[in-house]
Design an enzyme around this catalytic site. Sequence first.
Site, PDB file in Angstrom:
ATOM      1  N   GLN A  71      24.114 -44.153  31.914  1.00 15.42           N
ATOM      2  CA  GLN A  71      24.445 -42.835  32.453  1.00 15.42           C
ATOM      3  C   GLN A  71      24.162 -41.715  31.451  1.00 15.42           C
ATOM      4  O   GLN A  71      23.978 -40.572  31.818  1.00 15.42           O
ATOM      5  CB  GLN A  71      25.919 -42.840  32.901  1.00 15.42           C
ATOM      6  CG  GLN A  71      26.577 -41.497  33.087  1.00 15.42           C
ATOM      7  CD  GLN A  71      27.485 -41.131  31.911  1.00 15.42           C
ATOM      8  OE1 GLN A  71      27.498 -41.815  30.886  1.00 15.42           O
ATOM      9  NE2 GLN A  71      28.251 -40.062  32.083  1.00 15.42           N
ATOM     10  N   ARG A  72      24.075 -42.044  30.155  1.00  9.26           N
ATOM     11  CA  ARG A  72      23.904 -41.022  29.139  1.00  9.26           C
ATOM     12  C   ARG A  72      22.983 -41.448  27.990  1.00  9.26           C
ATOM     13  O   ARG A  72      22.420 -40.596  27.314  1.00  9.26           O
ATOM     14  CB  ARG A  72      25.271 -40.626  28.546  1.00  9.26           C
ATOM     15  CG  ARG A  72      25.959 -41.758  27.798  1.00  9.26           C
ATOM     16  CD  ARG A  72      27.452 -41.597  27.698  1.00  9.26           C
ATOM     17  NE  ARG A  72      28.051 -42.747  27.019  1.00  9.26           N
ATOM     18  CZ  ARG A  72      28.291 -43.917  27.624  1.00  9.26           C
ATOM     19  NH1 ARG A  72      27.982 -44.086  28.889  1.00  9.26           N
ATOM     20  NH2 ARG A  72      28.838 -44.918  26.958  1.00  9.26           N
ATOM     21  N   CYS A  94      35.366 -41.807  24.241  1.00 10.39           N
ATOM     22  CA  CYS A  94      34.573 -41.550  25.449  1.00 10.39           C
ATOM     23  C   CYS A  94      34.716 -42.696  26.439  1.00 10.39           C
ATOM     24  O   CYS A  94      34.651 -42.488  27.655  1.00 10.39           O
ATOM     25  CB  CYS A  94      33.106 -41.357  25.077  1.00 10.39           C
ATOM     26  SG  CYS A  94      32.769 -39.813  24.206  1.00 10.39           S
ATOM     27  N   CYS A 122      46.540 -51.406  29.383  1.00  9.51           N
ATOM     28  CA  CYS A 122      45.632 -50.253  29.435  1.00  9.51           C
ATOM     29  C   CYS A 122      44.225 -50.813  29.516  1.00  9.51           C
ATOM     30  O   CYS A 122      44.012 -51.865  30.119  1.00  9.51           O
ATOM     31  CB  CYS A 122      45.818 -49.342  28.224  1.00  9.51           C
ATOM     32  SG  CYS A 122      45.487 -50.133  26.634  1.00  9.51           S
TER      33      CYS A 122
END
Length: 393
Positions: free
Chosen positions: A81-82, A197, A351
């Site tokens: 995606q990046r 990120c 988490c």
Amino acid sequence: MALPPLVEPAAELSIDEIRRYSRHLIIPDVGMDGQKRLKNAKVLVVGAGGLGSPALLYLAAAGVGTLGIVDFDTVDESNLQRQVIHGVSDVGRPKAESAAASIREINPLVNVVIHNTALDRDNVKEIFSQYDLIVDGTDNFATRYMVNDAAVLLGKPYVWGSIYRFDGQASVFWEEHGPCYRCLYPEPPPPGMVPSCAEGGVLGVLCASIGSIQVNEAIKLITGIGEPLVGKLMVYDALEMEYRKIKVRKDPNCALCGDNPTVTDLLEDYEDFCGAVSTEAQEATVDATITARELKDWQDAGKDVFLVDVREPAEYEINRIPGSVLIPKGEILSGEALSRFPQDRQIVLHCKSGVRSAEALAALKAAGFKDAVHVQGGIVSWVNTVDPSQPSY
């Protein structure tokens, strides 16, 4: 503040190089001399990820003679995606090798040096010493402080960048001419305070914005043109489309580059310095940690479990452990959500990877929930060992 060129010019440019770099050569400030300096430059890019991808592509296109890549990771589908230097066919391939292949396709005149290894205390000085300039594309505080410390100790300039969601920052740190990273950030943030990120996300195109600033600064340093971001912090807000420059002064009390430095060599353990988790969280997890497989066994056995996902709502939308309820970590740490926790059920927190749940566990135990536990490795471990049909991120 203009600075002298970092690199001496190469002896000459070939006919092929003159053709390739003609649009640089006709810029008076760059010209033949500047392009020869680029050809003679040796630049190391730390990380072939979000920032490293555009940085490597444009450094190669600009004609930097030697490009080093240090990265030990492999390409994952979520990178695409990046991290535009990699493609679908590169998934599973070492990032350094994938990036090198893309660079050779863009500019075969560039000498690419691959360091397919984790940068650490034992190798960072040896690797850095081979280059004129460092471009820092790392995404964690431990490596950032190590890169800074090694650069200062070796007298190397480096171009730093950071991205998160819609915000980016960039600067040039060069102890000989201005502040270092520790002057700006003397201490790392408390564990869990600043999400990575991977936890908080990043707008893909933001990487190009900050990465291109890093390349721009690298070219200015190498050729000696313009005024580099030494002593200045560039802050970019993509949503407001706003750039701001903030002055950063050299700190006379800096532990590394100040008048009386207390850090005179690389630290023994940068992970410990940055604190992957706080001391309270480390203590809370002792004898209060279960694996994803143990959680599944508890569920299959019908144990009365109150399973709490402490991530953020956007993450909960991507994937979740069946039976879990969402109570973000911040609401637990503030005490706002404590009334939602039962006293008569087994509380299990999780988490993404186990860091945030460890911090939340410490807060719960301090509030009297002594039997609460958390899942080691979080939902990443759950996907890898229990339910691979779930999407990862």
